[in-house]
Design an enzyme around this catalytic site. Structure first.
Site, PDB file in Angstrom:
ATOM      1  N   HIS A 171       0.816  -1.222   0.000  1.00  0.00           N
ATOM      2  CA  HIS A 171       0.000   0.000   0.000  1.00  0.00           C
ATOM      3  C   HIS A 171       0.844   1.264   0.000  1.00  0.00           C
ATOM      4  CE1 HIS A 171      -4.041  -1.807   0.745  1.00  0.00           C
ATOM      5  NE2 HIS A 171      -3.260  -2.833   1.010  1.00  0.00           N
ATOM      6  N   ASP A 380       3.460   9.581  -0.809  1.00  0.00           N
ATOM      7  CA  ASP A 380       2.270   8.820  -0.404  1.00  0.00           C
ATOM      8  C   ASP A 380       2.034   7.728  -1.444  1.00  0.00           C
ATOM      9  OD1 ASP A 380      -0.037   8.218   1.076  1.00  0.00           O
ATOM     10  OD2 ASP A 380      -0.635  10.320   1.217  1.00  0.00           O
TER      11      ASP A 380
HETATM   12  C1  GDG Z   1      -2.116   3.977   3.373  1.00  0.00           C
HETATM   13  C2  GDG Z   1      -1.115   4.632   2.406  1.00  0.00           C
HETATM   14  C3  GDG Z   1      -2.839   4.501   0.594  1.00  0.00           C
HETATM   15  C4  GDG Z   1      -8.852   9.733   8.029  1.00  0.00           C
HETATM   16  N1  GDG Z   1      -9.291  10.366   9.129  1.00  0.00           N
HETATM   17  C5  GDG Z   1     -10.512   9.874   9.383  1.00  0.00           C
HETATM   18  C6  GDG Z   1     -10.828   8.918   8.420  1.00  0.00           C
HETATM   19  N2  GDG Z   1      -9.791   8.846   7.606  1.00  0.00           N
HETATM   20  C7  GDG Z   1      -9.732   7.940   6.436  1.00  0.00           C
HETATM   21  C8  GDG Z   1      -9.752   8.726   5.150  1.00  0.00           C
HETATM   22  C9  GDG Z   1      -9.116   7.728   4.199  1.00  0.00           C
HETATM   23  C10 GDG Z   1      -8.134   6.984   5.101  1.00  0.00           C
HETATM   24  O1  GDG Z   1      -8.533   7.219   6.445  1.00  0.00           O
HETATM   25  C11 GDG Z   1      -6.708   7.491   4.928  1.00  0.00           C
HETATM   26  O2  GDG Z   1      -6.210   6.917   3.767  1.00  0.00           O
HETATM   27  P1  GDG Z   1      -4.996   7.547   2.964  1.00  0.00           P
HETATM   28  O3  GDG Z   1      -4.908   6.838   1.673  1.00  0.00           O
HETATM   29  O4  GDG Z   1      -5.240   9.007   2.792  1.00  0.00           O
HETATM   30  O5  GDG Z   1      -3.702   7.388   3.860  1.00  0.00           O
HETATM   31  P2  GDG Z   1      -3.009   6.232   4.822  1.00  0.00           P
HETATM   32  O6  GDG Z   1      -3.747   6.063   6.083  1.00  0.00           O
HETATM   33  O7  GDG Z   1      -1.588   6.680   4.980  1.00  0.00           O
HETATM   34  O8  GDG Z   1      -3.070   4.862   3.956  1.00  0.00           O
HETATM   35  C12 GDG Z   1      -1.860   5.428   1.332  1.00  0.00           C
HETATM   36  C13 GDG Z   1      -3.703   3.732   1.586  1.00  0.00           C
HETATM   37  O9  GDG Z   1      -2.911   3.053   2.574  1.00  0.00           O
HETATM   38  C14 GDG Z   1      -4.547   2.676   0.855  1.00  0.00           C
HETATM   39  O10 GDG Z   1      -3.748   1.833   0.096  1.00  0.00           O
HETATM   40  O11 GDG Z   1      -3.673   5.290  -0.224  1.00  0.00           O
HETATM   41  O12 GDG Z   1      -0.939   5.966   0.406  1.00  0.00           O
HETATM   42  O13 GDG Z   1      -0.211   5.480   3.113  1.00  0.00           O
HETATM   43  O14 GDG Z   1     -10.045   6.807   3.721  1.00  0.00           O
HETATM   44  O15 GDG Z   1     -11.067   9.082   4.827  1.00  0.00           O
HETATM   45  N3  GDG Z   1     -11.992   8.248   8.375  1.00  0.00           N
HETATM   46  C15 GDG Z   1     -12.896   8.532   9.345  1.00  0.00           C
HETATM   47  N4  GDG Z   1     -12.642   9.432  10.341  1.00  0.00           N
HETATM   48  C16 GDG Z   1     -11.478  10.130  10.386  1.00  0.00           C
HETATM   49  O16 GDG Z   1     -11.284  10.961  11.286  1.00  0.00           O
HETATM   50  N5  GDG Z   1     -14.068   7.888   9.336  1.00  0.00           N
END
Ligand code: GDG
Length: 475
Positions: A171, A380
């Site tokens: 990921h 990222d």
């Molecule tokens: C890793 C990789 C890759 C965040 N705060 C809240 C909340 N979130 C949710 C967001 C989003 C998820 O968490 C974060 O996903 P990201 O992709 O932005 O980042 P990482 O956590 O670093 O994820 C990344 C991912 O894996 C998938 O492969 O894209 O590059 O680093 O969905 O909405 N959700 C809720 N409350 C929050 O306060 N409900």
């Protein structure tokens, strides 16, 4: 803790997901009874719908130290807990996974620690995951191993169960070869991954880095995206950009309660002309400090009027026992305090900083309320937040400012792309995004919405699983 018989899981499955964490958090009620609730986070958000449709088993740690649990069913998911001792959490999870691999794979933004005891725990825990998986997978089952915490599992599992079809998906970014080679255990990691039939990456650059390393370090033969291993197998290395359940989020954002809440948020912020939004885990890879600095400077130098704009930054608590994350939290507190103290007015703090986690409908309301979404990670793998914002913009309005160094920038070409290391460049881009005509914004957003709708989570999972189905001698 014992599990009631009714919730006990059937013994084996033909489709098994293996990930560091089970997709649930435990809730303990005052009367002592225990429930499990689906937990937030990138991997879980992306993966749960696929899992449900396949009626499979999920192998992972349940989140508490020093506790052995029986497999159980929750909400239609068959869950297989892997126990971790407190010391293993320190060494395998906080140590090797988040103190070595995470910074190493993200361009060494922070300095990775190379400690032999962390590595030893990583090997031991990976072996435990492989053992549990070998015990639940049916003959010939498809096993999908997730992410950087479990890179040794594919080879360990293949050794135990050569009949399985094994996929692995990373990921986070797979780093440039020069950086990867700092790792004292670089060959073991490559060999671990090579145990899979299919190794998936977020972007093609990651797959290419892997292929180069396998050729140079392990002397394996490669042809395009195929590796012919010395034990006569063929392993595929390809990119599968992860996606979101775009329809579900679109519908949630369109709902009446979310629309009402979005209006309420804007009102509570003093009905600004322009609302900027950031949503990230509180992580040093996400580029939070430079982003807020850029915004603060725009007010300080008079480009933006503090009476007319607002920035909401949600920073979800993350890895709070790891030193770099504690430091980042302090730095954020200081920076936001300084900016708000220096340039805020009564009832008008320029930055509303929320160090908390919110329910999904509140996130949808925030996305719907924001005029400019600011996603500026230093590196990222993908970044789902960028895609989520797009999925929420039914009226084709709003603007996405997106880092070139997020995997998502490959697909969302119509975003306002920025180099997150360039504070002046970011300032210009925030202004450009804000001031662009409604027509231009709509033109950009339409294209991005089509991309996000057509390449959704189902598309991602089927692309990976279809390719996995065609690999290996099992075919
Ligand atoms: C890793 C990789 C890759 C965040 N705060 C809240 C909340 N979130 C949710 C967001 C989003 C998820 O968490 C974060 O996903 P990201 O992709 O932005 O980042 P990482 O956590 O670093 O994820 C990344 C991912 O894996 C998938 O492969 O894209 O590059 O680093 O969905 O909405 N959700 C809720 N409350 C929050 O306060 N409900």
């Amino acid at each position: 803790m014992s599990t009631p018989d009714s919730a006990k899981s059937k013994a084996t499955a033909s489709f098994v997901v293996v990930a560091n964490r089970l997709p649930v958090d435990r809730i303990e009620h005052p009367d002592g009874s225990v429930d499990w609730r689906t937990s937030p986070g990138g991997l879980v958000t992306a993966f749960e719908p696929v899992m449900r449709r396949h009626d499979g088993a999920w192998v992972g740690w349940h989140g508490a130290p020093d506790e052995e649990l029986e497999p159980f069913d929750n909400d239609g998911l068959q869950l297989v807990p892997v126990p971790l001792a407190a010391q293993e959490i320190e060494d395998y999870y906080e140590g090797f996974s988040n103190g070595t691999l995470w910074p190493l794979y993200h361009d060494v933004i922070a300095t990775p620690g190379f400690h032999r005891e962390w590595w030893e725990a990583y090997v031991l825990v990976n072996q435990r995951f492989a053992d549990r998986t070998a015990a639940v997978a049916e003959q010939g089952a498809v096993v999908w191993v997730q992410d950087y915490q479990l890179q040794l599992v594919p080879a360990m599992l293949r050794k135990l169960r050569p009949d399985l079809r094994i996929g692995f998906f990373l990921h986070i970014p797979f780093p440039p070869t020069e950086l990867f080679q700092q790792l004292p255990w670089r060959d073991q990691i490559l060999e671990g991954l090579l145990g899979a039939d299919l190794v998936g990456f977020q972007v093609s650059g990651g797959a290419q880095n892997f292929l180069r390393l396998v050729r140079a370090r392990l002397r394996q033969e490669t042809h395009r995206d195929e590796i012919r291993t010395s034990d006569g197998r063929t392993v595929l290395a390809r990119s599968y950009p992860i996606a979101i359940d775009a329809k579900e989020l679109n519908d949630l954002a369109a709902s009446e309660p979310v629309a009402t809440r979005a209006a309420e948020i804007r009102h509570d912020l003093g009905d600004p002309d322009v609302l900027f939004l950031g949503v990230d885990r509180l992580d040093y890879t996400k580029g939070l400090l430079a982003r807020l600095e850029a915004f603060g400077e725009l007010i300080e130098d008079g480009t933006l009027d503090v009476e007319k704009v607002a920035f909401v930054q949600v920073a979800t608590p993350s890895r709070e026992r790891v030193e770099e994350y504690r430091q980042l939290r302090d730095e954020m507190d200081r920076l936001v305090g300084r900016i708000n103290g220096d340039i805020g007015r009564i009832g008008r703090p320029p930055i509303t900083y929320l160090h908390a986690s919110y329910p999904r409908d509140e996130m949808a309301a925030l996305y719907r309320a924001a005029d400019v979404m600011v996603v500026t990670p230093l590196r990222d793998g993908m970044n789902l937040v960028a895609k989520e914002y797009v999925a929420c913009r039914q009226a084709d309005d709003g603007a996405l400012v997106l880092s070139e160094f997020a995997g998502a920038a490959r697909e969302l070409r119509q975003a306002y792309l920025v180099n997150p290391y360039d504070v002046n460049g970011m300032k210009d881009k925030l202004i450009e995004a804000m001031n662009d005509s409604a027509r231009n914004k709509a033109r950009r957003m339409k294209v991005m919405r089509r991309q996000v709708a057509e390449h959704d989570i189902d598309h991602w999972a089927s692309a990976f699983l279809d390719d996995l189905g065609r690999t290996g001698p099992h075919a």
